[in-house]
Design an enzyme around this catalytic site. Sequence first.
Site, PDB file in Angstrom:
ATOM      1  N   THR A   1     -11.093   2.937   4.765  1.00  0.00           N
ATOM      2  CA  THR A   1     -10.267   4.765   4.584  1.00  0.00           C
ATOM      3  C   THR A   1     -10.615   4.971   5.872  1.00  0.00           C
ATOM      4  O   THR A   1     -11.717   5.650   5.936  1.00  0.00           O
ATOM      5  CB  THR A   1      -9.064   4.767   3.906  1.00  0.00           C
ATOM      6  OG1 THR A   1      -9.651   5.106   2.958  1.00  0.00           O
ATOM      7  CG2 THR A   1      -8.173   3.272   2.716  1.00  0.00           C
TER       8      THR A   1
ATOM      9  N   GLU B   1       0.772  -1.064   0.159  1.00  0.00           N
ATOM     10  CA  GLU B   1      -0.090  -0.317  -0.309  1.00  0.00           C
ATOM     11  C   GLU B   1       1.001   0.997  -0.279  1.00  0.00           C
ATOM     12  O   GLU B   1       1.879   1.232   0.916  1.00  0.00           O
ATOM     13  CB  GLU B   1      -1.043   0.047   0.631  1.00  0.00           C
ATOM     14  CG  GLU B   1      -2.238   1.527   0.883  1.00  0.00           C
ATOM     15  CD  GLU B   1      -2.538   1.808   2.222  1.00  0.00           C
ATOM     16  OE1 GLU B   1      -3.673   2.357   2.145  1.00  0.00           O
ATOM     17  OE2 GLU B   1      -2.404   1.024   3.046  1.00  0.00           O
TER      18      GLU B   1
ATOM     19  N   ASP C   1     -11.240  10.386  -5.121  1.00  0.00           N
ATOM     20  CA  ASP C   1     -12.454  11.793  -4.546  1.00  0.00           C
ATOM     21  C   ASP C   1     -12.189  12.317  -5.636  1.00  0.00           C
ATOM     22  O   ASP C   1     -13.130  13.264  -5.588  1.00  0.00           O
ATOM     23  CB  ASP C   1     -12.643  12.528  -3.416  1.00  0.00           C
ATOM     24  CG  ASP C   1     -11.472  12.769  -2.961  1.00  0.00           C
ATOM     25  OD1 ASP C   1     -10.496  12.706  -3.234  1.00  0.00           O
ATOM     26  OD2 ASP C   1     -11.372  14.325  -3.060  1.00  0.00           O
TER      27      ASP C   1
ATOM     28  N   ASP D   1       9.595   7.711   1.021  1.00  0.00           N
ATOM     29  CA  ASP D   1       9.111   8.165  -0.118  1.00  0.00           C
ATOM     30  C   ASP D   1       8.965   6.805  -1.158  1.00  0.00           C
ATOM     31  O   ASP D   1      10.169   6.929  -1.474  1.00  0.00           O
ATOM     32  CB  ASP D   1      10.027   9.434  -1.038  1.00  0.00           C
ATOM     33  CG  ASP D   1       9.640   9.787  -2.129  1.00  0.00           C
ATOM     34  OD1 ASP D   1       8.429   9.921  -2.137  1.00  0.00           O
ATOM     35  OD2 ASP D   1      10.143  10.517  -2.642  1.00  0.00           O
TER      36      ASP D   1
ATOM     37  N   ASP E   1      -2.696  11.776  -2.664  1.00  0.00           N
ATOM     38  CA  ASP E   1      -2.428  13.414  -2.640  1.00  0.00           C
ATOM     39  C   ASP E   1      -3.155  13.251  -4.002  1.00  0.00           C
ATOM     40  O   ASP E   1      -2.041  13.988  -4.731  1.00  0.00           O
ATOM     41  CB  ASP E   1      -1.677  14.050  -1.635  1.00  0.00           C
ATOM     42  CG  ASP E   1      -0.713  13.449  -0.415  1.00  0.00           C
ATOM     43  OD1 ASP E   1      -2.283  13.152   0.166  1.00  0.00           O
ATOM     44  OD2 ASP E   1      -0.135  13.586   0.226  1.00  0.00           O
TER      45      ASP E   1
ATOM     46  N   LYS F   1      -3.660  22.395  -7.787  1.00  0.00           N
ATOM     47  CA  LYS F   1      -2.963  23.002  -7.855  1.00  0.00           C
ATOM     48  C   LYS F   1      -2.515  22.526  -9.433  1.00  0.00           C
ATOM     49  O   LYS F   1      -1.625  22.475  -8.864  1.00  0.00           O
ATOM     50  CB  LYS F   1      -1.996  24.482  -7.394  1.00  0.00           C
ATOM     51  CG  LYS F   1      -2.934  25.002  -5.949  1.00  0.00           C
ATOM     52  CD  LYS F   1      -1.683  26.381  -5.178  1.00  0.00           C
ATOM     53  CE  LYS F   1      -2.919  26.316  -4.375  1.00  0.00           C
ATOM     54  NZ  LYS F   1      -1.348  27.111  -3.377  1.00  0.00           N
TER      55      LYS F   1
ATOM     56  N   PHE G   1      -9.719   8.570   5.058  1.00  0.00           N
ATOM     57  CA  PHE G   1     -10.550   9.338   3.742  1.00  0.00           C
ATOM     58  C   PHE G   1     -11.394   9.076   2.689  1.00  0.00           C
ATOM     59  O   PHE G   1     -11.988   9.993   2.656  1.00  0.00           O
ATOM     60  CB  PHE G   1      -8.867   9.722   2.914  1.00  0.00           C
ATOM     61  CG  PHE G   1      -8.026  10.537   3.030  1.00  0.00           C
ATOM     62  CD1 PHE G   1      -6.519  10.398   4.640  1.00  0.00           C
ATOM     63  CD2 PHE G   1      -8.195  11.576   3.112  1.00  0.00           C
ATOM     64  CE1 PHE G   1      -5.816  11.479   5.237  1.00  0.00           C
ATOM     65  CE2 PHE G   1      -7.007  13.013   3.801  1.00  0.00           C
ATOM     66  CZ  PHE G   1      -6.136  12.435   4.587  1.00  0.00           C
ATOM     67  N   GLU G   2     -11.649   7.869   2.710  1.00  0.00           N
ATOM     68  CA  GLU G   2     -12.988   7.533   1.848  1.00  0.00           C
ATOM     69  C   GLU G   2     -14.018   8.284   2.932  1.00  0.00           C
ATOM     70  O   GLU G   2     -14.740   8.406   2.788  1.00  0.00           O
ATOM     71  CB  GLU G   2     -13.373   6.197   1.709  1.00  0.00           C
ATOM     72  CG  GLU G   2     -13.995   6.062   0.906  1.00  0.00           C
ATOM     73  CD  GLU G   2     -14.880   4.372   0.342  1.00  0.00           C
ATOM     74  OE1 GLU G   2     -15.125   4.584  -0.468  1.00  0.00           O
ATOM     75  OE2 GLU G   2     -13.900   3.673   0.674  1.00  0.00           O
TER      76      GLU G   2
ATOM     77  N   GLU H   1       4.941   4.859   4.085  1.00  0.00           N
ATOM     78  CA  GLU H   1       3.733   5.997   4.067  1.00  0.00           C
ATOM     79  C   GLU H   1       4.989   6.874   4.700  1.00  0.00           C
ATOM     80  O   GLU H   1       6.150   7.352   5.491  1.00  0.00           O
ATOM     81  CB  GLU H   1       3.336   5.887   5.749  1.00  0.00           C
ATOM     82  CG  GLU H   1       2.479   7.044   6.888  1.00  0.00           C
ATOM     83  CD  GLU H   1       1.503   8.182   5.183  1.00  0.00           C
ATOM     84  OE1 GLU H   1       0.760   7.199   4.780  1.00  0.00           O
ATOM     85  OE2 GLU H   1       2.311   9.597   5.512  1.00  0.00           O
TER      86      GLU H   1
HETATM   87  C1  LIG Z   1      -5.130  11.863   1.118  1.00  0.00           C
HETATM   88  S1  LIG Z   1      -3.631  10.135   2.623  1.00  0.00           S
HETATM   89  C2  LIG Z   1      -4.843   8.913   2.329  1.00  0.00           C
HETATM   90  C3  LIG Z   1      -4.465   8.434   3.358  1.00  0.00           C
HETATM   91  C4  LIG Z   1      -4.880   6.369   3.720  1.00  0.00           C
HETATM   92  N1  LIG Z   1      -4.368   5.830   2.613  1.00  0.00           N
HETATM   93  C5  LIG Z   1      -6.841   7.142   3.638  1.00  0.00           C
HETATM   94  O1  LIG Z   1      -7.669   6.119   2.387  1.00  0.00           O
HETATM   95  O2  LIG Z   1      -7.420   7.028   4.125  1.00  0.00           O
HETATM   96  C6  LIG Z   1      -2.092  10.536   1.452  1.00  0.00           C
HETATM   97  C7  LIG Z   1      -1.162   9.952   2.459  1.00  0.00           C
HETATM   98  O3  LIG Z   1      -0.365   9.279   1.338  1.00  0.00           O
HETATM   99  C8  LIG Z   1       1.230   9.952   2.156  1.00  0.00           C
HETATM  100  N2  LIG Z   1       2.273  10.288   0.837  1.00  0.00           N
HETATM  101  C9  LIG Z   1       1.679  10.601  -0.107  1.00  0.00           C
HETATM  102  N3  LIG Z   1       2.770  10.572  -1.090  1.00  0.00           N
HETATM  103  C10 LIG Z   1       3.836   9.888  -0.650  1.00  0.00           C
HETATM  104  C11 LIG Z   1       4.943   9.005  -1.239  1.00  0.00           C
HETATM  105  N4  LIG Z   1       5.862  10.005  -2.037  1.00  0.00           N
HETATM  106  N5  LIG Z   1       5.555   7.867  -0.225  1.00  0.00           N
HETATM  107  C12 LIG Z   1       4.569   7.843   0.752  1.00  0.00           C
HETATM  108  N6  LIG Z   1       3.479   7.697   1.430  1.00  0.00           N
HETATM  109  C13 LIG Z   1       2.761   9.055   0.868  1.00  0.00           C
HETATM  110  C14 LIG Z   1       0.957  11.012   2.954  1.00  0.00           C
HETATM  111  O4  LIG Z   1       1.334  11.067   3.782  1.00  0.00           O
HETATM  112  C15 LIG Z   1      -0.841  10.523   3.501  1.00  0.00           C
HETATM  113  O5  LIG Z   1      -1.050   9.722   4.197  1.00  0.00           O
END
Ligand SMILES: C[S@@+](CC[C@H](N)C(=O)[O-])C[C@H]1O[C@@H](n2cnc3c(N)ncnc32)[C@H](O)[C@@H]1O
Length: 219
Positions: free
Chosen positions: A198, A44, A155, A96, A119, A123, A200-201, A69
């Site tokens: 999740t 994931e 979304d 990352d 994410d 923009k 966020f959903e 994460e």
């Molecule tokens: C909008 S949140 C969604 C979290 C979860 N998947 C949910 O649906 O509740 C996006 C997550 O991805 C992580 N994230 C974004 N870019 C990432 C990257 N390049 N590597 C690791 N994590 C990343 C962010 O820190 C954040 O926790």
Amino acid sequence: MARILKEYPSVSLRKESLRLNPEDLDGKIDFVRIFGRAGPVHIEIGTGKGTFLLNQARAQPGDNFFGIEWARKYYRFAVDRIGRWGLTNVRIIRTDAVTFLADFVPDNSVDCFHIYFPDPWPKKRHHKRRFICPANLEHLIRCLKTGGQLKIATDHADYFEQIKQVLTVGAGQCACPRLEQIDFLPTAGAEASEWVGTNFERKYLKDQRPIYTLAVKKT
Ligand SMILES: C[S@@+](CC[C@H](N)C(=O)[O-])C[C@H]1O[C@@H](n2cnc3c(N)ncnc32)[C@H](O)[C@@H]1O
């Protein structure tokens, strides 16, 4: 006051443990060594608080779940929950995903990638930061086993359009010769009217936002 996280012995070890550090890895990752057993591998990307990982790992104890994460607070939250749930088939790394995929994940080693609510970087000048892009898709395809799946939920309508374009999905069929569109089946933690269940959903459903999903299989 900040919550003090409990250290779980299985979580806090640096190697062969739930919590992994990028510096512990030496070249491409060996999932059999990391999990201490063979088994289907799920990754994931962007676990957030780890809700998907927890529910799916509990529902599929024979499969191995690996979370990536980069946000410290979400990572720590997820580690704490995984430890409290006593799950032994989950590992998580704070790094990352872009560089991790490119540098550490071997070819043909992953059964399913899960990317839920990445994410959206709304923009225009930030669109280049979006995770689903041609360069990262190349790595996702490289890492998937034949028959392996990529599951995505968002979304964000504009990002979803970009995702479809990157995967070049048309009329139910991916134009990309190595991918075929398949049904997106709800995950183990999803309740009625949810796709992945999740955090966020759930937040977005409360706001009555539409949710877009896509699943493809490497052929
Ligand atoms: C909008 S949140 C969604 C979290 C979860 N998947 C949910 O649906 O509740 C996006 C997550 O991805 C992580 N994230 C974004 N870019 C990432 C990257 N390049 N590597 C690791 N994590 C990343 C962010 O820190 C954040 O926790």
